[in-house]
Design a protein around this motif. Structure first.
Motif, PDB file in Angstrom:
ATOM      1  N   VAL A   1       0.968  -1.150  -0.015  1.00  0.00           N
ATOM      2  CA  VAL A   1       0.100   0.220  -0.013  1.00  0.00           C
ATOM      3  C   VAL A   1       1.247   1.175   0.072  1.00  0.00           C
ATOM      4  CG1 VAL A   1      -1.909   1.350   0.980  1.00  0.00           C
ATOM      5  CG2 VAL A   1      -1.729  -1.237   1.928  1.00  0.00           C
ATOM      6  N   VAL A   2       0.893   2.075  -0.793  1.00  0.00           N
ATOM      7  CA  VAL A   2       1.800   3.303  -1.322  1.00  0.00           C
ATOM      8  C   VAL A   2       0.761   4.415  -0.958  1.00  0.00           C
ATOM      9  CG1 VAL A   2       3.124   4.546  -2.445  1.00  0.00           C
ATOM     10  CG2 VAL A   2       2.973   1.843  -2.495  1.00  0.00           C
ATOM     11  N   GLY A   3       1.173   5.215  -0.252  1.00  0.00           N
ATOM     12  CA  GLY A   3      -0.092   6.536  -0.348  1.00  0.00           C
ATOM     13  C   GLY A   3       1.306   7.415   0.568  1.00  0.00           C
ATOM     14  N   GLY A   4       0.924   8.547   1.378  1.00  0.00           N
ATOM     15  CA  GLY A   4      -0.196   9.124   0.797  1.00  0.00           C
ATOM     16  C   GLY A   4      -1.310   9.572   2.102  1.00  0.00           C
ATOM     17  N   THR A   5      -2.444   9.393   2.049  1.00  0.00           N
ATOM     18  CA  THR A   5      -3.389   9.042   2.532  1.00  0.00           C
ATOM     19  C   THR A   5      -3.465   8.669   3.630  1.00  0.00           C
ATOM     20  OG1 THR A   5      -4.266  10.858   0.610  1.00  0.00           O
ATOM     21  CG2 THR A   5      -6.030  10.868   2.639  1.00  0.00           C
ATOM     22  N   ASN A   6      -2.990   9.273   4.778  1.00  0.00           N
ATOM     23  CA  ASN A   6      -2.843   7.795   5.843  1.00  0.00           C
ATOM     24  C   ASN A   6      -3.960   7.694   6.245  1.00  0.00           C
ATOM     25  OD1 ASN A   6      -0.146   8.048   5.909  1.00  0.00           O
ATOM     26  ND2 ASN A   6       0.058  10.362   6.922  1.00  0.00           N
ATOM     27  N   TYR A   7      -4.813   8.616   6.307  1.00  0.00           N
ATOM     28  CA  TYR A   7      -6.431   8.344   7.433  1.00  0.00           C
ATOM     29  C   TYR A   7      -6.722   6.725   6.494  1.00  0.00           C
ATOM     30  CZ  TYR A   7     -11.525   8.697   8.413  1.00  0.00           C
ATOM     31  OH  TYR A   7     -12.833   8.021   8.396  1.00  0.00           O
ATOM     32  N   TYR A   8      -6.789   7.120   4.656  1.00  0.00           N
ATOM     33  CA  TYR A   8      -7.206   6.026   3.996  1.00  0.00           C
ATOM     34  C   TYR A   8      -6.626   4.603   4.372  1.00  0.00           C
ATOM     35  CZ  TYR A   8     -10.535   8.802   1.426  1.00  0.00           C
ATOM     36  OH  TYR A   8     -11.712   9.249   0.679  1.00  0.00           O
ATOM     37  N   ILE A   9      -4.422   5.101   4.811  1.00  0.00           N
ATOM     38  CA  ILE A   9      -4.663   3.927   4.969  1.00  0.00           C
ATOM     39  C   ILE A   9      -4.841   3.180   6.193  1.00  0.00           C
ATOM     40  CG2 ILE A   9      -2.123   3.109   5.451  1.00  0.00           C
ATOM     41  CD1 ILE A   9      -1.060   4.939   4.438  1.00  0.00           C
ATOM     42  N   GLU A  10      -5.054   3.619   7.349  1.00  0.00           N
ATOM     43  CA  GLU A  10      -5.875   3.541   8.471  1.00  0.00           C
ATOM     44  C   GLU A  10      -6.512   2.078   8.277  1.00  0.00           C
ATOM     45  OE1 GLU A  10      -5.994   6.088  11.553  1.00  0.00           O
ATOM     46  OE2 GLU A  10      -4.355   6.503  11.651  1.00  0.00           O
TER      47      GLU A  10
ATOM     48  N   THR B   1       0.848  22.615  -0.456  1.00  0.00           N
ATOM     49  CA  THR B   1       1.944  21.496  -0.411  1.00  0.00           C
ATOM     50  C   THR B   1       2.924  20.941   0.537  1.00  0.00           C
ATOM     51  OG1 THR B   1       1.515  21.329  -3.240  1.00  0.00           O
ATOM     52  CG2 THR B   1       2.966  20.249  -2.316  1.00  0.00           C
ATOM     53  N   LYS B   2       3.290  21.954   0.905  1.00  0.00           N
ATOM     54  CA  LYS B   2       4.591  22.234   1.892  1.00  0.00           C
ATOM     55  C   LYS B   2       3.180  22.087   3.349  1.00  0.00           C
ATOM     56  CE  LYS B   2       6.427  25.886   0.548  1.00  0.00           C
ATOM     57  NZ  LYS B   2       7.778  26.884   0.255  1.00  0.00           N
ATOM     58  N   ARG B   3       2.430  22.572   3.026  1.00  0.00           N
ATOM     59  CA  ARG B   3       1.584  22.084   4.527  1.00  0.00           C
ATOM     60  C   ARG B   3       1.192  20.946   4.614  1.00  0.00           C
ATOM     61  NH1 ARG B   3      -0.703  27.387   3.824  1.00  0.00           N
ATOM     62  NH2 ARG B   3      -2.628  26.227   3.176  1.00  0.00           N
ATOM     63  N   TYR B   4       0.222  20.719   3.476  1.00  0.00           N
ATOM     64  CA  TYR B   4      -0.291  19.318   3.720  1.00  0.00           C
ATOM     65  C   TYR B   4       0.988  18.152   4.036  1.00  0.00           C
ATOM     66  CZ  TYR B   4      -2.961  15.035   2.115  1.00  0.00           C
ATOM     67  OH  TYR B   4      -2.730  13.226   2.590  1.00  0.00           O
ATOM     68  N   ALA B   5       2.217  18.188   3.566  1.00  0.00           N
ATOM     69  CA  ALA B   5       3.760  17.532   4.078  1.00  0.00           C
ATOM     70  C   ALA B   5       3.386  17.339   5.011  1.00  0.00           C
ATOM     71  CB  ALA B   5       4.472  17.960   3.286  1.00  0.00           C
ATOM     72  N   ARG B   6       3.655  18.394   5.790  1.00  0.00           N
ATOM     73  CA  ARG B   6       4.138  18.258   7.467  1.00  0.00           C
ATOM     74  C   ARG B   6       2.607  18.173   8.357  1.00  0.00           C
ATOM     75  NH1 ARG B   6       6.311  23.199   5.641  1.00  0.00           N
ATOM     76  NH2 ARG B   6       7.568  23.832   6.786  1.00  0.00           N
ATOM     77  N   LYS B   7       1.536  17.901   7.586  1.00  0.00           N
ATOM     78  CA  LYS B   7       0.521  17.347   7.887  1.00  0.00           C
ATOM     79  C   LYS B   7       0.443  15.777   8.567  1.00  0.00           C
ATOM     80  CE  LYS B   7      -4.916  16.888   7.485  1.00  0.00           C
ATOM     81  NZ  LYS B   7      -5.872  17.102   6.628  1.00  0.00           N
ATOM     82  N   GLN B   8       0.827  15.699   6.819  1.00  0.00           N
ATOM     83  CA  GLN B   8       0.889  13.827   6.703  1.00  0.00           C
ATOM     84  C   GLN B   8       2.322  13.383   7.959  1.00  0.00           C
ATOM     85  OE1 GLN B   8       2.060  14.123   2.708  1.00  0.00           O
ATOM     86  NE2 GLN B   8       0.054  12.466   1.628  1.00  0.00           N
ATOM     87  N   ASN B   9       3.211  14.312   7.914  1.00  0.00           N
ATOM     88  CA  ASN B   9       4.305  13.707   9.141  1.00  0.00           C
ATOM     89  C   ASN B   9       3.640  14.061  10.525  1.00  0.00           C
ATOM     90  OD1 ASN B   9       6.626  13.623   7.119  1.00  0.00           O
ATOM     91  ND2 ASN B   9       6.891  15.366   7.400  1.00  0.00           N
ATOM     92  N   ARG B  10       3.453  15.224  11.043  1.00  0.00           N
ATOM     93  CA  ARG B  10       2.918  14.949  12.045  1.00  0.00           C
ATOM     94  C   ARG B  10       1.637  13.733  12.534  1.00  0.00           C
ATOM     95  NH1 ARG B  10       1.789  20.264  10.832  1.00  0.00           N
ATOM     96  NH2 ARG B  10      -0.725  19.702  10.400  1.00  0.00           N
ATOM     97  N   TRP B  11       0.540  13.094  11.582  1.00  0.00           N
ATOM     98  CA  TRP B  11      -0.542  11.805  11.241  1.00  0.00           C
ATOM     99  C   TRP B  11       1.025  11.397  11.793  1.00  0.00           C
ATOM    100  CZ3 TRP B  11      -5.479  11.987  10.402  1.00  0.00           C
ATOM    101  CH2 TRP B  11      -6.308  10.825   9.753  1.00  0.00           C
ATOM    102  N   VAL B  12       1.128  10.528  11.442  1.00  0.00           N
ATOM    103  CA  VAL B  12       2.558   9.525  11.328  1.00  0.00           C
ATOM    104  C   VAL B  12       3.044   9.239  12.745  1.00  0.00           C
ATOM    105  CG1 VAL B  12       4.236   8.401  10.988  1.00  0.00           C
ATOM    106  CG2 VAL B  12       3.825   9.262   8.889  1.00  0.00           C
TER     107      VAL B  12
END
Length: 406
Positions: A62-71, A262-273
């Motif tokens: 599974v490659v992502g991406g949107t972590n909510y969908y991965i969860e 795009t940079k803001r979303y990348a930060r959000k992805q990292n926070r999610w992890v």
């Protein structure tokens, strides 16, 4: 966003050449005008594909991406609801209908049927509030009760119910933020060079022009919520209708907005992890192995070789030589606690967010104003009390000799 047809550049879909190197799934199969495609739809289709891949003795990646969908693929975390047919022969998505209503009214209704979930959600988070109301309306069971039942199942934990598949492994490719920011800026430039503007114009003409003319475009659902589409809205609707100078300014504004979001979303992805996988350990949280991708010239030794070694160990049932990532965490911290700041007239969700808020400049400014007002009020009372024309035992304007205190 890759599930939708169109906008291949802006959603960064793998190229046809890459797709020939190994089989890819879940790409470009949903009509872009469909706005009711949900994470449940995604999970159901992806889960069937995963079972088929396992049946062929292959390993799904599974490659992502949107972590909510991965969860949704890792844990039993979703509640199934179905579109309703209201006699028109057309299915109605209740959540979409609810989202059209006032957010505070939705939150008030949720607090009546599911006070626990309402206390965890901000009234402005209309999509989550609507989802929780939808769960109750269509099942008769509160959303919070569903989650309690999942967590209580054998193997359940802080992220939801038990893991859906045994022995999963998470590889997290990460880099320092400064390196990532520079790389993301270049990615936007590369997208423009690859024909992004023509892709946006074509998609706008085919799917969004009518909505724009009626001022009813929806950037909250479907492929229209893709990062990059709404950022060029002004440029697209005014192109050919304004001076070249104005059009060029709007284009630059769109490019800069795309880079920022795009940079803001990348930060959000990292926070999610960090928040979901690393700082909330539990019995059913897979190990997360970090792979440093800051220096792409060292890809073989820093990323590919260790990744292959980790995966090979999992396949053979051995413990990898690499150490999973961990983060310190506070077991007492409540990420969904409800706080009301009367000074700022704001609702804050989460202990950490509340601690940050009461130290913020805006809150301290309001606190300073309140203290000044209180100080001025006390000074006025003291000044009035010390006036020779005012007896502290008498009310102002009371006749002499008559006590005004009860």
């Amino acid at each position: 966003m890759k599930v939708y047809e169109g906008l291949d550049i802006i959603t960064n879909k793998v190229s046809a050449r890459e797709q020939k190197m190994c089989q890819h799934h879940m790409i470009s199969f949903v009509d872009p005008l469909v706005t009711s495609y949900t994470v449940v739809d995604f999970r159901n289709r992806a889960a069937a594909l995963i079972e088929d891949i396992f049946a062929r003795d292959k390993i799904p990646i599974v490659v992502g991406g949107t972590n909510y969908y991965i969860e949704s693929l890792l844990w039993k975390v979703l509640v199934n609801t179905k579109p309703q047919d209201v006699g028109t022969g057309k299915a109605v998505n209740r959540k979409v209908e609810l989202e059209k209503e006032d957010g505070h009214e939705l939150h008030r209704r949720l607090s009546q049927v599911d006070p626990e979930m309402a206390a965890k959600l901000h009234p402005h988070d209309k999509r989550k509030v609507a989802r929780s109301l939808q769960v109750f309306e269509e099942t008769g069971i509160s959303h919070s009760e569903f989650l309690h039942r999942q967590h209580a199942e054998e193997g359940g934990g802080p992220l939801g119910g038990p893991l859906k598949y045994p022995n999963p492994c998470i590889l997290w490719l990460h880099a320092d933020q400064s390196v990532l920011d520079e790389r993301l800026d270049k990615r936007v430039d590369d997208m423009l060079a690859a024909g992004l503007l023509e892709e946006l114009r074509d998609f706008h003409r085919r799917y969004n022009l009518k909505n724009s003319s009626e001022n009813s475009q929806d950037y909250q659902h479907g492929i229209f919520q893709s990062i990059g589409f709404k950022e060029f809205h002004e440029y697209l609707i005014t192109e050919g209708k304004c001076t070249p100078e104005t059009s060029n300014q709007l284009l630059k504004k769109g490019v800069e907005a795309l880079k920022q979001v795009t940079k803001r979303y990348a930060r959000k992805q990292n926070r999610w992890v960090r928040n979901r996988f690393l700082s909330r350990p539990g019995p059913s949280v897979p190990p997360v192995y970090g792979l440093e991708v800051a220096d792409v010239s060292r890809w073989e030794e820093s990323v590919l070789e260790p990744a292959l070694s980790i995966v090979q160990s999992f396949i053979q049932g051995h413990k990898p030589a690499a150490t999973p990532m961990t983060m310190p965490y506070d077991e007492t911290e409540n990420k969904r606690s409800y706080h009301m700041c009367d000074l700022c007239d704001r609702i804050i969700i989460g202990d950490r967010e509340w601690a940050a808020h009461i130290k913020s400049k805006s809150h301290l400014h309001q606190l300073k104003k309140r203290r000044k007002l209180d100080s001025d009020a006390v000074s006025a009372i003291e000044s009035q009390s010390s006036s020779p024309d005012c007896d502290p035992e008498l009310g102002e304007g009371s006749p002499p000799g008559i006590m005004s205190k009860s």
